[in-house]
Design a protein around this motif. Structure first.
Motif, PDB file in Angstrom:
ATOM      1  N   THR A   1       4.927   9.608  -3.921  1.00  0.00           N
ATOM      2  CA  THR A   1       4.861   8.983  -2.600  1.00  0.00           C
ATOM      3  C   THR A   1       6.229   8.438  -2.202  1.00  0.00           C
ATOM      4  OG1 THR A   1       2.539   8.412  -2.929  1.00  0.00           O
ATOM      5  CG2 THR A   1       3.721   7.171  -1.235  1.00  0.00           C
ATOM      6  N   PHE A   2       6.903   7.773  -3.137  1.00  0.00           N
ATOM      7  CA  PHE A   2       8.254   7.271  -2.888  1.00  0.00           C
ATOM      8  C   PHE A   2       9.185   8.442  -2.546  1.00  0.00           C
ATOM      9  CE2 PHE A   2      12.548   6.352  -4.351  1.00  0.00           C
ATOM     10  CZ  PHE A   2      12.812   5.144  -3.721  1.00  0.00           C
ATOM     11  N   THR A   3       9.092   9.537  -3.310  1.00  0.00           N
ATOM     12  CA  THR A   3       9.915  10.722  -3.066  1.00  0.00           C
ATOM     13  C   THR A   3       9.628  11.306  -1.688  1.00  0.00           C
ATOM     14  OG1 THR A   3       9.986  11.197  -5.437  1.00  0.00           O
ATOM     15  CG2 THR A   3      10.500  13.019  -3.943  1.00  0.00           C
ATOM     16  N   ARG A   4       8.359  11.380  -1.312  1.00  0.00           N
ATOM     17  CA  ARG A   4       7.969  11.887   0.012  1.00  0.00           C
ATOM     18  C   ARG A   4       8.616  11.030   1.109  1.00  0.00           C
ATOM     19  NH1 ARG A   4       2.765  11.819  -0.766  1.00  0.00           N
ATOM     20  NH2 ARG A   4       2.796  13.917  -1.595  1.00  0.00           N
ATOM     21  N   GLY A   5       8.589   9.711   0.935  1.00  0.00           N
ATOM     22  CA  GLY A   5       9.226   8.822   1.911  1.00  0.00           C
ATOM     23  C   GLY A   5      10.727   9.049   1.980  1.00  0.00           C
ATOM     24  N   LEU A   6      11.356   9.181   0.819  1.00  0.00           N
ATOM     25  CA  LEU A   6      12.795   9.433   0.763  1.00  0.00           C
ATOM     26  C   LEU A   6      13.141  10.723   1.503  1.00  0.00           C
ATOM     27  CD1 LEU A   6      15.639   8.808  -0.354  1.00  0.00           C
ATOM     28  CD2 LEU A   6      14.959   9.960  -2.449  1.00  0.00           C
ATOM     29  N   LEU A   7      12.388  11.785   1.237  1.00  0.00           N
ATOM     30  CA  LEU A   7      12.639  13.060   1.905  1.00  0.00           C
ATOM     31  C   LEU A   7      12.442  12.941   3.415  1.00  0.00           C
ATOM     32  CD1 LEU A   7      11.107  15.440  -0.738  1.00  0.00           C
ATOM     33  CD2 LEU A   7      13.416  15.647   0.220  1.00  0.00           C
TER      34      LEU A   7
ATOM     35  N   ASP B   1       0.836  -1.202   0.000  1.00  0.00           N
ATOM     36  CA  ASP B   1       0.000   0.000   0.000  1.00  0.00           C
ATOM     37  C   ASP B   1       0.870   1.251   0.000  1.00  0.00           C
ATOM     38  OD1 ASP B   1       1.018   0.073   2.604  1.00  0.00           O
ATOM     39  OD2 ASP B   1      -0.839  -0.656   3.497  1.00  0.00           O
ATOM     40  N   GLU B   2       0.219   2.412   0.113  1.00  0.00           N
ATOM     41  CA  GLU B   2       0.937   3.687   0.094  1.00  0.00           C
ATOM     42  C   GLU B   2       1.932   3.772   1.251  1.00  0.00           C
ATOM     43  OE1 GLU B   2      -0.011   8.465   0.361  1.00  0.00           O
ATOM     44  OE2 GLU B   2      -1.547   7.126  -0.444  1.00  0.00           O
ATOM     45  N   GLU B   3       1.536   3.291   2.408  1.00  0.00           N
ATOM     46  CA  GLU B   3       2.424   3.318   3.577  1.00  0.00           C
ATOM     47  C   GLU B   3       3.706   2.519   3.318  1.00  0.00           C
ATOM     48  OE1 GLU B   3       3.833   4.498   7.185  1.00  0.00           O
ATOM     49  OE2 GLU B   3       2.051   5.249   6.164  1.00  0.00           O
ATOM     50  N   ALA B   4       3.583   1.384   2.657  1.00  0.00           N
ATOM     51  CA  ALA B   4       4.768   0.579   2.332  1.00  0.00           C
ATOM     52  C   ALA B   4       5.678   1.318   1.343  1.00  0.00           C
ATOM     53  CB  ALA B   4       4.344  -0.774   1.757  1.00  0.00           C
ATOM     54  N   THR B   5       5.088   2.090   0.437  1.00  0.00           N
ATOM     55  CA  THR B   5       5.866   2.884  -0.516  1.00  0.00           C
ATOM     56  C   THR B   5       6.631   3.978   0.219  1.00  0.00           C
ATOM     57  OG1 THR B   5       4.200   2.424  -2.209  1.00  0.00           O
ATOM     58  CG2 THR B   5       5.746   4.219  -2.670  1.00  0.00           C
ATOM     59  N   LEU B   6       5.964   4.648   1.153  1.00  0.00           N
ATOM     60  CA  LEU B   6       6.628   5.654   1.985  1.00  0.00           C
ATOM     61  C   LEU B   6       7.788   5.041   2.765  1.00  0.00           C
ATOM     62  CD1 LEU B   6       3.549   7.568   3.438  1.00  0.00           C
ATOM     63  CD2 LEU B   6       5.326   8.557   1.985  1.00  0.00           C
TER      64      LEU B   6
ATOM     65  N   GLY C   1      -1.297  -4.324  -4.792  1.00  0.00           N
ATOM     66  CA  GLY C   1      -0.381  -3.261  -4.394  1.00  0.00           C
ATOM     67  C   GLY C   1       0.473  -2.809  -5.555  1.00  0.00           C
ATOM     68  N   ARG C   2       1.776  -2.661  -5.270  1.00  0.00           N
ATOM     69  CA  ARG C   2       2.737  -2.223  -6.281  1.00  0.00           C
ATOM     70  C   ARG C   2       3.975  -3.090  -6.225  1.00  0.00           C
ATOM     71  NH1 ARG C   2       1.863   3.319  -3.711  1.00  0.00           N
ATOM     72  NH2 ARG C   2       0.335   4.283  -5.080  1.00  0.00           N
ATOM     73  N   LYS C   3       4.629  -3.188  -7.355  1.00  0.00           N
ATOM     74  CA  LYS C   3       5.946  -3.813  -7.413  1.00  0.00           C
ATOM     75  C   LYS C   3       6.932  -2.677  -7.653  1.00  0.00           C
ATOM     76  CE  LYS C   3       7.352  -6.116 -11.065  1.00  0.00           C
ATOM     77  NZ  LYS C   3       7.574  -7.117 -12.103  1.00  0.00           N
ATOM     78  N   CYS C   4       7.991  -2.635  -6.838  1.00  0.00           N
ATOM     79  CA  CYS C   4       9.019  -1.615  -6.985  1.00  0.00           C
ATOM     80  C   CYS C   4      10.336  -2.302  -7.330  1.00  0.00           C
ATOM     81  CB  CYS C   4       9.177  -0.819  -5.689  1.00  0.00           C
ATOM     82  SG  CYS C   4      10.478   0.433  -5.805  1.00  0.00           S
ATOM     83  N   THR C   5      10.947  -1.863  -8.425  1.00  0.00           N
ATOM     84  CA  THR C   5      12.238  -2.399  -8.837  1.00  0.00           C
ATOM     85  C   THR C   5      13.246  -1.254  -8.820  1.00  0.00           C
ATOM     86  OG1 THR C   5      11.140  -4.012 -10.252  1.00  0.00           O
ATOM     87  CG2 THR C   5      13.482  -3.621 -10.659  1.00  0.00           C
ATOM     88  N   LEU C   6      14.342  -1.463  -8.092  1.00  0.00           N
ATOM     89  CA  LEU C   6      15.440  -0.506  -8.049  1.00  0.00           C
ATOM     90  C   LEU C   6      16.594  -1.129  -8.817  1.00  0.00           C
ATOM     91  CD1 LEU C   6      14.086  -0.668  -4.914  1.00  0.00           C
ATOM     92  CD2 LEU C   6      15.392   1.445  -4.826  1.00  0.00           C
ATOM     93  N   GLU C   7      17.075  -0.418  -9.836  1.00  0.00           N
ATOM     94  CA  GLU C   7      18.133  -0.960 -10.679  1.00  0.00           C
ATOM     95  C   GLU C   7      19.273   0.036 -10.813  1.00  0.00           C
ATOM     96  OE1 GLU C   7      18.764  -3.124 -14.992  1.00  0.00           O
ATOM     97  OE2 GLU C   7      16.869  -2.124 -14.593  1.00  0.00           O
ATOM     98  N   ALA C   8      20.487  -0.424 -10.511  1.00  0.00           N
ATOM     99  CA  ALA C   8      21.679   0.414 -10.611  1.00  0.00           C
ATOM    100  C   ALA C   8      22.248   0.355 -12.018  1.00  0.00           C
ATOM    101  CB  ALA C   8      22.723  -0.055  -9.607  1.00  0.00           C
ATOM    102  N   HIS C   9      22.752   1.502 -12.488  1.00  0.00           N
ATOM    103  CA  HIS C   9      23.363   1.581 -13.809  1.00  0.00           C
ATOM    104  C   HIS C   9      24.821   2.016 -13.752  1.00  0.00           C
ATOM    105  CE1 HIS C   9      19.300   1.161 -15.315  1.00  0.00           C
ATOM    106  NE2 HIS C   9      18.946   2.204 -14.618  1.00  0.00           N
TER     107      HIS C   9
END
Length: 159
Positions: free
Chosen positions: A48-54, A15-20, A138-146
């Protein structure tokens, strides 16, 4: 540390909370200068992800989507800056140059860019890509380094 072709992490966010929370947890391992592409459809959770990061950096103010302003800038407690770009409304890539957005990229900045493809070759290459997709309930979040810098950020976060 040698750079691997691709370093990728995927998480399910209920959910949104998990994204935060994901953004918050990653904040401690995000060091400037860093360029992050935020990929995903409208409403996928990029802001939402950005808000959590901040929040994870200790930023206490309001965090809003830069859909109409193109960029929202935040001064972080560690004397760094975070710039959150949204290029969704660009009609041509040249708007990047016309807006003078290159001036916001500095050694003390973290730059998050939504819809980077709209800026074409004017947009600096990403150290990391964060992709958010609707998945089941919910959502799937993938973080990939380049880059080595992106890989180090992911490794630090995992450890």
């Amino acid at each position: 540390m040698p750079f691997m072709e691709s370093a990728k992490i995927t998480r399910f966010l209920a959910d949104e909370e998990a994204t935060l929370k994901l953004g918050e947890s990653w904040a401690a391992s995000v060091m400037p200068p860093l360029v992050v592409y935020l990929q995903g459809n409208l409403g996928a959770g990029k802001t939402t992800f950005t808000r959590g990061l901040l929040r994870g950096t200790g930023y206490q103010g309001a965090v809003k989507s830069p859909t109409y302003t193109i960029v929202e800038s935040y001064t972080l407690p560690q004397s760094a800056s975070l710039h959150h770009f949204d290029l969704y409304r660009f009609a041509t890539p040249e708007e990047w140059e016309d807006a003078g957005l290159d001036d916001l990229f500095a050694d003390d900045c973290i730059c998050l860019i939504e819809w980077p493809q709209q800026g074409g070759s004017f947009v600096p290459p990403a150290d990391l890509t964060v992709t958010l997709e609707n998945h089941e309930s919910g959502r799937k979040c993938t973080l990939e380094a380049h880059t080595d810098k992106g890989k180090k950020s992911l490794e630090t976060w995992l450890n």
